[in-house]
Design a protein around this motif. Sequence first.
Motif, PDB file in Angstrom:
ATOM      1  N   ILE A   1      -5.485  12.103   9.173  1.00 39.98           N
ATOM      2  CA  ILE A   1      -6.163  11.608  10.397  1.00 39.98           C
ATOM      3  C   ILE A   1      -5.481  11.686  11.653  1.00 39.98           C
ATOM      4  O   ILE A   1      -3.994  11.682  11.709  1.00 39.98           O
ATOM      5  N   THR A   2      -6.076  12.145  12.686  1.00 37.75           N
ATOM      6  CA  THR A   2      -5.604  12.331  14.043  1.00 37.75           C
ATOM      7  C   THR A   2      -5.782  11.183  14.836  1.00 37.75           C
ATOM      8  O   THR A   2      -6.670  10.232  14.873  1.00 37.75           O
ATOM      9  N   GLY A   3      -5.013  11.362  16.190  1.00 35.67           N
ATOM     10  CA  GLY A   3      -5.225  10.597  17.228  1.00 35.67           C
ATOM     11  C   GLY A   3      -6.830  10.570  17.668  1.00 35.67           C
ATOM     12  O   GLY A   3      -7.121   9.246  18.025  1.00 35.67           O
ATOM     13  N   ASP A   4      -7.323  11.585  17.779  1.00 28.68           N
ATOM     14  CA  ASP A   4      -8.910  11.616  18.266  1.00 28.68           C
ATOM     15  C   ASP A   4      -9.523  10.754  17.179  1.00 28.68           C
ATOM     16  O   ASP A   4     -10.796  10.330  17.493  1.00 28.68           O
ATOM     17  N   ASP A   5      -9.307  11.172  15.821  1.00 28.46           N
ATOM     18  CA  ASP A   5     -10.165  10.380  15.018  1.00 28.46           C
ATOM     19  C   ASP A   5     -10.078   8.764  15.118  1.00 28.46           C
ATOM     20  O   ASP A   5     -10.942   8.188  14.948  1.00 28.46           O
ATOM     21  N   ILE A   6      -8.918   8.452  15.162  1.00 30.04           N
ATOM     22  CA  ILE A   6      -8.573   6.971  15.640  1.00 30.04           C
ATOM     23  C   ILE A   6      -9.366   6.595  16.728  1.00 30.04           C
ATOM     24  O   ILE A   6      -9.951   5.109  16.531  1.00 30.04           O
ATOM     25  N   GLY A   7      -9.354   7.282  17.897  1.00 29.40           N
ATOM     26  CA  GLY A   7     -10.152   6.994  18.914  1.00 29.40           C
ATOM     27  C   GLY A   7     -11.516   6.965  18.827  1.00 29.40           C
ATOM     28  O   GLY A   7     -12.105   5.919  19.201  1.00 29.40           O
ATOM     29  N   GLU A   8     -12.114   7.799  17.869  1.00 28.24           N
ATOM     30  CA  GLU A   8     -13.663   7.947  17.622  1.00 28.24           C
ATOM     31  C   GLU A   8     -13.827   6.599  17.056  1.00 28.24           C
ATOM     32  O   GLU A   8     -14.907   5.943  16.969  1.00 28.24           O
ATOM     33  N   PHE A   9     -13.134   6.172  15.939  1.00 29.67           N
ATOM     34  CA  PHE A   9     -13.388   4.963  15.046  1.00 29.67           C
ATOM     35  C   PHE A   9     -13.497   3.817  15.966  1.00 29.67           C
ATOM     36  O   PHE A   9     -14.328   2.966  15.890  1.00 29.67           O
ATOM     37  N   ARG A  10     -12.335   3.756  17.077  1.00 31.93           N
ATOM     38  CA  ARG A  10     -12.361   2.528  17.633  1.00 31.93           C
ATOM     39  C   ARG A  10     -13.467   2.419  18.845  1.00 31.93           C
ATOM     40  O   ARG A  10     -14.117   1.451  18.995  1.00 31.93           O
ATOM     41  N   ARG A  11     -14.099   3.664  19.223  1.00 32.37           N
ATOM     42  CA  ARG A  11     -15.372   3.753  20.000  1.00 32.37           C
ATOM     43  C   ARG A  11     -16.496   3.174  19.043  1.00 32.37           C
ATOM     44  O   ARG A  11     -17.320   2.488  19.615  1.00 32.37           O
ATOM     45  N   LEU A  12     -16.338   3.579  17.881  1.00 34.02           N
ATOM     46  CA  LEU A  12     -17.602   3.020  17.049  1.00 34.02           C
ATOM     47  C   LEU A  12     -17.604   1.652  16.928  1.00 34.02           C
ATOM     48  O   LEU A  12     -18.447   0.999  16.784  1.00 34.02           O
ATOM     49  N   LEU A  13     -16.273   1.128  16.675  1.00 29.78           N
ATOM     50  CA  LEU A  13     -16.250  -0.414  16.376  1.00 29.78           C
ATOM     51  C   LEU A  13     -16.699  -1.170  17.359  1.00 29.78           C
ATOM     52  O   LEU A  13     -17.430  -2.237  17.417  1.00 29.78           O
ATOM     53  N   ALA A  14     -16.509  -0.460  18.643  1.00 29.10           N
ATOM     54  CA  ALA A  14     -16.999  -0.963  20.211  1.00 29.10           C
ATOM     55  C   ALA A  14     -18.381  -1.201  20.272  1.00 29.10           C
ATOM     56  O   ALA A  14     -18.843  -1.964  21.158  1.00 29.10           O
ATOM     57  N   ASP A  15     -19.069  -0.249  19.488  1.00 26.26           N
ATOM     58  CA  ASP A  15     -20.437  -0.165  19.861  1.00 26.26           C
ATOM     59  C   ASP A  15     -21.340  -0.650  18.795  1.00 26.26           C
ATOM     60  O   ASP A  15     -21.335  -0.066  17.652  1.00 26.26           O
ATOM     61  N   ASP A  16     -21.860  -1.823  18.658  1.00 25.19           N
ATOM     62  CA  ASP A  16     -22.253  -2.806  18.075  1.00 25.19           C
ATOM     63  C   ASP A  16     -23.632  -1.719  17.198  1.00 25.19           C
ATOM     64  O   ASP A  16     -23.727  -1.730  16.081  1.00 25.19           O
ATOM     65  N   HIS A  17     -24.289  -1.247  18.056  1.00 25.56           N
ATOM     66  CA  HIS A  17     -25.806  -0.389  17.473  1.00 25.56           C
ATOM     67  C   HIS A  17     -25.289   0.577  16.611  1.00 25.56           C
ATOM     68  O   HIS A  17     -25.807   0.882  15.633  1.00 25.56           O
ATOM     69  N   ALA A  18     -24.316   1.332  17.160  1.00 31.65           N
ATOM     70  CA  ALA A  18     -23.680   2.558  16.361  1.00 31.65           C
ATOM     71  C   ALA A  18     -23.107   2.159  15.053  1.00 31.65           C
ATOM     72  O   ALA A  18     -23.281   2.784  13.816  1.00 31.65           O
ATOM     73  N   LEU A  19     -22.516   1.077  15.082  1.00 32.11           N
ATOM     74  CA  LEU A  19     -21.622   0.654  13.837  1.00 32.11           C
ATOM     75  C   LEU A  19     -22.725   0.220  12.915  1.00 32.11           C
ATOM     76  O   LEU A  19     -22.870   0.521  11.687  1.00 32.11           O
ATOM     77  N   ALA A  20     -23.626  -0.586  13.369  1.00 31.87           N
ATOM     78  CA  ALA A  20     -24.769  -1.066  12.427  1.00 31.87           C
ATOM     79  C   ALA A  20     -25.572   0.024  11.730  1.00 31.87           C
ATOM     80  O   ALA A  20     -26.020  -0.051  10.781  1.00 31.87           O
ATOM     81  N   GLU A  21     -25.749   1.303  12.793  1.00 30.46           N
ATOM     82  CA  GLU A  21     -26.325   2.311  12.040  1.00 30.46           C
ATOM     83  C   GLU A  21     -25.624   2.996  10.916  1.00 30.46           C
ATOM     84  O   GLU A  21     -26.056   3.302  10.065  1.00 30.46           O
ATOM     85  N   VAL A  22     -24.252   3.184  11.096  1.00 30.21           N
ATOM     86  CA  VAL A  22     -23.425   3.603  10.201  1.00 30.21           C
ATOM     87  C   VAL A  22     -23.252   2.757   8.776  1.00 30.21           C
ATOM     88  O   VAL A  22     -23.670   3.284   7.498  1.00 30.21           O
ATOM     89  N   ILE A  23     -23.470   1.627   9.010  1.00 29.80           N
ATOM     90  CA  ILE A  23     -23.142   0.447   7.943  1.00 29.80           C
ATOM     91  C   ILE A  23     -24.390   0.784   7.118  1.00 29.80           C
ATOM     92  O   ILE A  23     -24.706   0.662   5.621  1.00 29.80           O
ATOM     93  N   SER A  24     -26.003   0.774   7.826  1.00 28.55           N
ATOM     94  CA  SER A  24     -27.017   0.891   7.318  1.00 28.55           C
ATOM     95  C   SER A  24     -27.121   2.094   6.456  1.00 28.55           C
ATOM     96  O   SER A  24     -27.551   2.160   5.189  1.00 28.55           O
ATOM     97  N   THR A  25     -26.672   3.258   6.999  1.00 28.67           N
ATOM     98  CA  THR A  25     -26.648   4.591   6.213  1.00 28.67           C
ATOM     99  C   THR A  25     -25.635   4.561   5.060  1.00 28.67           C
ATOM    100  O   THR A  25     -26.251   4.989   3.699  1.00 28.67           O
ATOM    101  N   LEU A  26     -24.626   3.851   5.064  1.00 26.53           N
ATOM    102  CA  LEU A  26     -23.802   3.790   3.803  1.00 26.53           C
ATOM    103  C   LEU A  26     -24.632   3.101   2.927  1.00 26.53           C
ATOM    104  O   LEU A  26     -24.476   3.345   1.494  1.00 26.53           O
ATOM    105  N   SER A  27     -24.974   1.922   3.476  1.00 30.03           N
ATOM    106  CA  SER A  27     -25.691   0.900   2.275  1.00 30.03           C
ATOM    107  C   SER A  27     -26.808   1.815   1.589  1.00 30.03           C
ATOM    108  O   SER A  27     -26.959   1.674   0.528  1.00 30.03           O
TER     109      SER A  27
END
Length: 117
Positions: free
Chosen positions: A87-113
């Motif tokens: 895992i790189t610093g860029d990966d962590i930054g991308e993950f933090r952005r995902l967590l801050a975006d409720d819509h994008a996070l819900a989409e990822v959770i839905s896809t995984l489900s």
Amino acid sequence: MGKPVIKGALLECEQCGVQRVMLRDLVMRVGVHNGRGVVRYQCRGCGEIRFRPLDAEKTTEMACTDITIEWWEPSPEVHEHDVVDAITGDDIGEFRRLLADDHALAEVISTLSEELT
């Protein structure tokens, strides 16, 4: 032949130096698969938990005393191999952005489900 008379051990803490630790304050961790012994104790000086490896002879000798023995088996993850890059610093930054975006996070959770069902 009775148990060896061992009342404690002289152990060295990197911070506090050599100290005598009573047998009742030691725990011997023995590997289930390899029989290797390690003594665990809490340093009276700094309070840190310390570990000291034992050779086969000392492990056998200590096992014949009244020391508390803890059987230890390494976690299965220890034997797993890396299949992805670290895992790189860029990966962590991308993950933090995902967590801050409720819509994008819900989409990822839905896809995984959907993939799990």
